[in-house]
Scaffold this motif. Structure first.
Motif, mmCIF file in Angstrom:
data_model
loop_
_atom_site.group_PDB
_atom_site.id
_atom_site.type_symbol
_atom_site.label_atom_id
_atom_site.label_comp_id
_atom_site.label_asym_id
_atom_site.label_seq_id
_atom_site.Cartn_x
_atom_site.Cartn_y
_atom_site.Cartn_z
ATOM 1 N N GLU A 196 -6.490 -9.437 21.511
ATOM 2 C CA GLU A 196 -5.143 -8.845 21.366
ATOM 3 C C GLU A 196 -4.599 -9.128 19.978
ATOM 4 O OE1 GLU A 196 -5.743 -11.354 23.563
ATOM 5 O OE2 GLU A 196 -6.138 -10.248 25.415
ATOM 6 N N LYS A 197 -4.822 -10.348 19.511
ATOM 7 C CA LYS A 197 -4.329 -10.690 18.167
ATOM 8 C C LYS A 197 -5.072 -9.904 17.098
ATOM 9 C CE LYS A 197 -3.077 -15.014 16.917
ATOM 10 N NZ LYS A 197 -3.310 -16.507 16.873
ATOM 11 N N PHE A 198 -6.376 -9.769 17.293
ATOM 12 C CA PHE A 198 -7.169 -8.984 16.345
ATOM 13 C C PHE A 198 -6.677 -7.536 16.310
ATOM 14 C CE2 PHE A 198 -11.149 -6.539 15.375
ATOM 15 C CZ PHE A 198 -11.286 -6.965 14.049
ATOM 16 N N LYS A 199 -6.374 -7.014 17.501
ATOM 17 C CA LYS A 199 -5.885 -5.630 17.579
ATOM 18 C C LYS A 199 -4.557 -5.453 16.848
ATOM 19 C CE LYS A 199 -5.307 -1.697 20.661
ATOM 20 N NZ LYS A 199 -4.109 -1.180 19.979
ATOM 21 N N GLU A 200 -3.716 -6.501 16.865
ATOM 22 C CA GLU A 200 -2.449 -6.411 16.120
ATOM 23 C C GLU A 200 -2.719 -6.193 14.629
ATOM 24 O OE1 GLU A 200 0.148 -9.769 16.794
ATOM 25 O OE2 GLU A 200 0.026 -9.484 18.975
ATOM 26 N N HIS A 201 -3.727 -6.896 14.113
ATOM 27 C CA HIS A 201 -4.099 -6.718 12.701
ATOM 28 C C HIS A 201 -4.609 -5.296 12.455
ATOM 29 C CE1 HIS A 201 -3.881 -10.845 10.967
ATOM 30 N NE2 HIS A 201 -3.989 -11.209 12.230
ATOM 31 N N ALA A 202 -5.455 -4.829 13.364
ATOM 32 C CA ALA A 202 -6.000 -3.476 13.225
ATOM 33 C C ALA A 202 -4.867 -2.443 13.232
ATOM 34 C CB ALA A 202 -6.986 -3.189 14.364
ATOM 35 N N ASP A 203 -3.954 -2.599 14.175
ATOM 36 C CA ASP A 203 -2.830 -1.662 14.285
ATOM 37 C C ASP A 203 -1.948 -1.708 13.033
ATOM 38 O OD1 ASP A 203 -3.744 -0.968 16.784
ATOM 39 O OD2 ASP A 203 -2.249 -2.138 17.892
ATOM 40 N N LEU A 238 -2.906 -2.399 9.999
ATOM 41 C CA LEU A 238 -3.585 -1.674 8.913
ATOM 42 C C LEU A 238 -3.422 -0.160 9.086
ATOM 43 C CD1 LEU A 238 -5.366 -1.749 6.361
ATOM 44 C CD2 LEU A 238 -7.290 -1.302 7.890
ATOM 45 N N VAL A 239 -3.580 0.306 10.323
ATOM 46 C CA VAL A 239 -3.421 1.743 10.573
ATOM 47 C C VAL A 239 -2.009 2.188 10.162
ATOM 48 C CG1 VAL A 239 -3.362 3.532 12.368
ATOM 49 C CG2 VAL A 239 -5.188 1.819 12.384
ATOM 50 N N ALA A 240 -1.004 1.389 10.535
ATOM 51 C CA ALA A 240 0.387 1.737 10.215
ATOM 52 C C ALA A 240 0.647 1.679 8.707
ATOM 53 C CB ALA A 240 1.335 0.793 10.953
ATOM 54 N N GLU A 241 0.206 0.612 8.061
ATOM 55 C CA GLU A 241 0.482 0.469 6.619
ATOM 56 C C GLU A 241 -0.271 1.503 5.795
ATOM 57 O OE1 GLU A 241 2.875 -1.207 5.439
ATOM 58 O OE2 GLU A 241 3.323 -2.484 7.141
ATOM 59 N N SER A 242 -1.497 1.809 6.186
ATOM 60 C CA SER A 242 -2.257 2.794 5.408
ATOM 61 C C SER A 242 -1.677 4.200 5.595
ATOM 62 C CB SER A 242 -3.750 2.742 5.747
ATOM 63 O OG SER A 242 -3.973 3.047 7.103
ATOM 64 N N ALA A 243 -1.078 4.454 6.762
ATOM 65 C CA ALA A 243 -0.402 5.743 6.963
ATOM 66 C C ALA A 243 0.823 5.819 6.050
ATOM 67 C CB ALA A 243 0.006 5.919 8.423
ATOM 68 N N LYS A 244 1.536 4.696 5.913
ATOM 69 C CA LYS A 244 2.698 4.658 5.004
ATOM 70 C C LYS A 244 2.247 4.833 3.552
ATOM 71 C CE LYS A 244 5.255 1.237 7.624
ATOM 72 N NZ LYS A 244 5.717 -0.148 7.494
ATOM 73 N N LEU A 245 1.104 4.228 3.238
ATOM 74 C CA LEU A 245 0.561 4.373 1.883
ATOM 75 C C LEU A 245 0.223 5.832 1.587
ATOM 76 C CD1 LEU A 245 -0.616 3.258 -0.782
ATOM 77 C CD2 LEU A 245 -2.715 2.690 0.471
ATOM 78 N N GLY A 272 0.620 -2.570 -2.051
ATOM 79 C CA GLY A 272 0.692 -4.028 -1.888
ATOM 80 C C GLY A 272 0.773 -4.432 -0.430
ATOM 81 N N ALA A 273 1.590 -3.709 0.335
ATOM 82 C CA ALA A 273 1.740 -4.033 1.761
ATOM 83 C C ALA A 273 0.421 -3.818 2.496
ATOM 84 C CB ALA A 273 2.837 -3.168 2.382
ATOM 85 N N THR A 274 -0.291 -2.765 2.126
ATOM 86 C CA THR A 274 -1.581 -2.494 2.771
ATOM 87 C C THR A 274 -2.596 -3.578 2.392
ATOM 88 O OG1 THR A 274 -1.068 -0.139 2.607
ATOM 89 C CG2 THR A 274 -3.328 -0.709 3.205
ATOM 90 N N ALA A 275 -2.640 -3.928 1.118
ATOM 91 C CA ALA A 275 -3.577 -4.967 0.656
ATOM 92 C C ALA A 275 -3.312 -6.286 1.376
ATOM 93 C CB ALA A 275 -3.461 -5.153 -0.856
ATOM 94 N N ASN A 276 -2.041 -6.574 1.648
ATOM 95 C CA ASN A 276 -1.714 -7.805 2.380
ATOM 96 C C ASN A 276 -2.272 -7.785 3.800
ATOM 97 O OD1 ASN A 276 -0.416 -9.028 0.267
ATOM 98 N ND2 ASN A 276 1.631 -8.297 0.859
ATOM 99 N N THR A 277 -2.280 -6.611 4.410
ATOM 100 C CA THR A 277 -2.844 -6.546 5.770
ATOM 101 C C THR A 277 -4.359 -6.747 5.717
ATOM 102 O OG1 THR A 277 -3.176 -4.154 5.891
ATOM 103 C CG2 THR A 277 -1.029 -4.968 6.542
ATOM 104 N N CYS A 278 -5.016 -6.207 4.677
ATOM 105 C CA CYS A 278 -6.470 -6.461 4.506
ATOM 106 C C CYS A 278 -6.696 -7.957 4.426
ATOM 107 C CB CYS A 278 -7.018 -5.822 3.224
ATOM 108 S SG CYS A 278 -6.804 -4.038 3.083
#
Ligand code: ASC
Length: 153
Positions: free
Chosen positions: A104-111, A113-120, A137-143
């Motif tokens: 579940e925690k891993f999925k939060e990270h995945a989600d 990234l999907v959200a931030e990359s869509a914003k990017l 920058g926000a997307t890179a932080n999620t990576c």
């Protein structure tokens, strides 16, 4: 089959992404590993091109930025199916066991990234370097936060 039935089957299969064994979606664990590594590699290539622009290493090109960000946003959705149960081993990889211990925690990270990359991708549509930079920058932080938590050195 009626449209509604098809939609509910699609929704049900999307929800079980993390519940079905890797073998249900991939012929073998090695394929799941290669799949997720490939998606992450392609994403990294395109993200790196945006990074070069964000850091002023190459001139900002609005059209290239949009194209690269669209690829990143599309690829961001893919790797996670390749982390199903049973795909811990089967080919060399750097994934930490915690991915399967706390899915579940891993999925939060995945989600995230999907959200931030869509914003990017949306930000690159403004056509300005400034518009892209903070979303980059926000997307890179999620990576980075996911790699820090779930990727071995
Ligand atoms: C990249 C890349 C990553 C991320 C990460 C951001 O370009 O390949 O893994 O950015 O370094 O901190």
């Amino acid at each position: 089959m009626k449209y509604k039935a098809r939609v509910s089957i699609l929704a049900a299969s999307a929800c079980t992404l993390f519940a079905v064994p890797a073998s249900a979606q991939f012929a073998k664990a090695e394929d799941a590993i290669k799949y997720r590594q490939s998606a992450l590699f392609v994403m990294g290539q395109h993200f790196g091109r945006l990074g070069a622009m964000a850091q002023g290493k190459v001139p900002f090109d609005a059209k290239a930025a949009q194209e690269n960000a669209d690829v990143v946003a599309a690829m961001a959705k893919l790797p996670w199916a390749g982390f199903g149960p049973g795909s811990e081993k089967g080919a060399p990889n750097k994934a930490k066991e915690d991915i399967w211990l706390e899915p579940e925690k891993f999925k939060e990270h995945a989600d995230k990234l999907v959200a931030e990359s869509a914003k990017l991708a949306a930000a690159t549509k403004t056509g300005t370097l400034e518009g892209m930079k903070s979303a980059f920058g926000a997307t890179a932080n999620t990576c980075k936060s996911c790699h820090d938590a779930y990727r071995n050195k």
